[in-house]
Structures are given as structure tokens and as C-alpha cells.
Design a protein around this motif. Structure first.
Motif, PDB file in Angstrom:
ATOM      1  N   LYS A 141      76.097  12.496  64.721  1.00  0.00           N
ATOM      2  CA  LYS A 141      76.552  14.409  64.934  1.00  0.00           C
ATOM      3  C   LYS A 141      78.313  14.665  64.632  1.00  0.00           C
ATOM      4  O   LYS A 141      77.924  15.410  64.340  1.00  0.00           O
ATOM      5  CB  LYS A 141      75.996  14.925  66.089  1.00  0.00           C
ATOM      6  CG  LYS A 141      74.685  15.449  66.508  1.00  0.00           C
ATOM      7  CD  LYS A 141      74.464  15.150  68.089  1.00  0.00           C
ATOM      8  CE  LYS A 141      73.683  16.424  67.992  1.00  0.00           C
ATOM      9  NZ  LYS A 141      72.880  17.018  69.777  1.00  0.00           N
ATOM     10  N   GLU A 142      78.731  13.780  64.839  1.00  0.00           N
ATOM     11  CA  GLU A 142      80.412  14.332  64.642  1.00  0.00           C
ATOM     12  C   GLU A 142      79.872  14.643  63.007  1.00  0.00           C
ATOM     13  O   GLU A 142      81.016  15.235  62.573  1.00  0.00           O
ATOM     14  CB  GLU A 142      80.973  13.529  65.536  1.00  0.00           C
ATOM     15  CG  GLU A 142      81.271  13.489  66.765  1.00  0.00           C
ATOM     16  CD  GLU A 142      79.850  12.409  67.338  1.00  0.00           C
ATOM     17  OE1 GLU A 142      79.640  12.022  67.311  1.00  0.00           O
ATOM     18  OE2 GLU A 142      79.804  13.376  68.794  1.00  0.00           O
ATOM     19  N   GLU A 162      72.065  20.555  63.946  1.00  0.00           N
ATOM     20  CA  GLU A 162      72.754  19.811  63.722  1.00  0.00           C
ATOM     21  C   GLU A 162      71.855  18.273  64.483  1.00  0.00           C
ATOM     22  O   GLU A 162      72.285  17.713  63.015  1.00  0.00           O
ATOM     23  CB  GLU A 162      73.978  19.367  64.710  1.00  0.00           C
ATOM     24  CG  GLU A 162      75.079  20.120  64.321  1.00  0.00           C
ATOM     25  CD  GLU A 162      76.273  20.718  65.283  1.00  0.00           C
ATOM     26  OE1 GLU A 162      76.084  19.998  66.758  1.00  0.00           O
ATOM     27  OE2 GLU A 162      77.001  21.569  65.513  1.00  0.00           O
ATOM     28  N   GLU A 163      70.942  18.533  65.312  1.00  0.00           N
ATOM     29  CA  GLU A 163      70.612  17.675  64.747  1.00  0.00           C
ATOM     30  C   GLU A 163      69.096  17.065  63.978  1.00  0.00           C
ATOM     31  O   GLU A 163      69.033  15.780  63.798  1.00  0.00           O
ATOM     32  CB  GLU A 163      69.168  17.478  66.811  1.00  0.00           C
ATOM     33  CG  GLU A 163      70.315  18.021  67.656  1.00  0.00           C
ATOM     34  CD  GLU A 163      69.315  17.439  69.165  1.00  0.00           C
ATOM     35  OE1 GLU A 163      68.387  17.731  69.625  1.00  0.00           O
ATOM     36  OE2 GLU A 163      70.209  18.288  69.942  1.00  0.00           O
ATOM     37  N   ARG A 195      79.075  17.260  62.122  1.00  0.00           N
ATOM     38  CA  ARG A 195      79.851  18.885  62.336  1.00  0.00           C
ATOM     39  C   ARG A 195      81.079  18.593  61.836  1.00  0.00           C
ATOM     40  O   ARG A 195      81.604  19.914  61.373  1.00  0.00           O
ATOM     41  CB  ARG A 195      79.923  18.658  63.564  1.00  0.00           C
ATOM     42  CG  ARG A 195      79.221  18.931  64.756  1.00  0.00           C
ATOM     43  CD  ARG A 195      79.514  19.010  65.716  1.00  0.00           C
ATOM     44  NE  ARG A 195      78.916  19.089  66.836  1.00  0.00           N
ATOM     45  CZ  ARG A 195      78.230  17.646  68.043  1.00  0.00           C
ATOM     46  NH1 ARG A 195      79.474  16.718  68.161  1.00  0.00           N
ATOM     47  NH2 ARG A 195      77.952  18.416  69.363  1.00  0.00           N
ATOM     48  N   THR A 210      72.961  25.628  64.356  1.00  0.00           N
ATOM     49  CA  THR A 210      73.226  25.541  65.414  1.00  0.00           C
ATOM     50  C   THR A 210      73.238  23.885  66.480  1.00  0.00           C
ATOM     51  O   THR A 210      72.665  22.673  65.126  1.00  0.00           O
ATOM     52  CB  THR A 210      71.905  26.059  65.682  1.00  0.00           C
ATOM     53  OG1 THR A 210      71.187  25.804  65.198  1.00  0.00           O
ATOM     54  CG2 THR A 210      72.172  27.744  65.650  1.00  0.00           C
ATOM     55  N   GLU A 211      73.033  23.792  67.422  1.00  0.00           N
ATOM     56  CA  GLU A 211      73.115  22.551  67.613  1.00  0.00           C
ATOM     57  C   GLU A 211      71.512  21.883  67.211  1.00  0.00           C
ATOM     58  O   GLU A 211      71.469  20.886  66.755  1.00  0.00           O
ATOM     59  CB  GLU A 211      72.863  22.337  69.118  1.00  0.00           C
ATOM     60  CG  GLU A 211      72.784  20.963  70.600  1.00  0.00           C
ATOM     61  CD  GLU A 211      73.405  20.662  70.290  1.00  0.00           C
ATOM     62  OE1 GLU A 211      73.865  19.267  70.235  1.00  0.00           O
ATOM     63  OE2 GLU A 211      75.025  20.685  69.421  1.00  0.00           O
ATOM     64  N   THR A 212      70.875  22.737  67.405  1.00  0.00           N
ATOM     65  CA  THR A 212      69.356  22.014  66.653  1.00  0.00           C
ATOM     66  C   THR A 212      69.754  21.375  64.929  1.00  0.00           C
ATOM     67  O   THR A 212      69.100  21.155  65.130  1.00  0.00           O
ATOM     68  CB  THR A 212      67.991  23.227  66.681  1.00  0.00           C
ATOM     69  OG1 THR A 212      68.005  24.132  68.201  1.00  0.00           O
ATOM     70  CG2 THR A 212      66.394  22.694  67.224  1.00  0.00           C
TER      71      THR A 212
END
Length: 95
Positions: free
Chosen positions: A5-6, A24-25, A9, A20-22
Motif C-alpha cells: 500500500k505504501e 488504495e486497497e 501511495r 481513498t483507502e478503498t
């Protein structure tokens, strides 16, 4: 090789994307799936395959280079917004 994930990002930040977090996943999963597929392709024996092999026959379609009539200098210069000494006059780009 796995994408974290890093990593996602970092690339998003370089691309100036706000994920968003979603997202990124989702991106992490999709990029890892692509890499795993590429690893699977590396398992194939391509020793007998020429590097330039293409699934379709590809060839350039070229016409014969023939001399033909073209515009005269006077005809070309009729389209010039400004002319000086038989040449197109354009605004200076350098001082």
C-alpha cells in the motif's frame, strides 16, 4: 514481487492523485494480480520464439515514390499572411 500500500501511495503522490483507502486497497490488489500474471508468463519456454514475432502479419504499405506536379512558389506564397523577400514572414520567437 509484491506491491505494498505504501508503494501505491508513493506512486499516487507522484501522480498527484488523491486515493481513498478503498481505492488504495483496490489498486494494491490489481497491481499485485498483474505482477503475478507476469511471473506466470515468465514460466513459459520462449527459447524458440523470435523476439520480433507478432501474432498478426504486419507490413508497411508504401506507395511508389513518383515525381508529380506540385504547387508553384507563387501559389504557395498566396497563402502566406506576410511575406518578405519571397519567404514566409513570421513573428520572432527570440529577442
Amino acid at each position: 514481487m509484491n506491491i505494498s500500500k505504501e508503494d501505491v501511495r508513493h506512486v499516487a503522490r507522484l501522480s498527484r492523485l488523491n486515493l481513498t483507502e478503498t481505492e488504495e486497497e483496490t489498486m494494491t490488489g490489481q497491481l499485485n494480480a498483474i505482477l503475478h500474471y507476469a511471473e506466470k508468463l515468465n514460466e513459459l519456454d520462449t527459447e524458440q520464439v523470435k523476439p520480433t514475432t507478432h501474432v498478426l502479419h504486419v507490413s508497411n504499405v508504401m506507395r511508389d515514390d513518383e515525381v508529380r506536379e506540385s504547387l508553384t512558389h507563387e501559389q504557395v506564397m498566396r497563402n502566406a499572411p506576410e511575406e518578405e523577400d519571397g519567404q514566409f514572414k513570421v513573428p520572432a520567437v527570440l529577442e
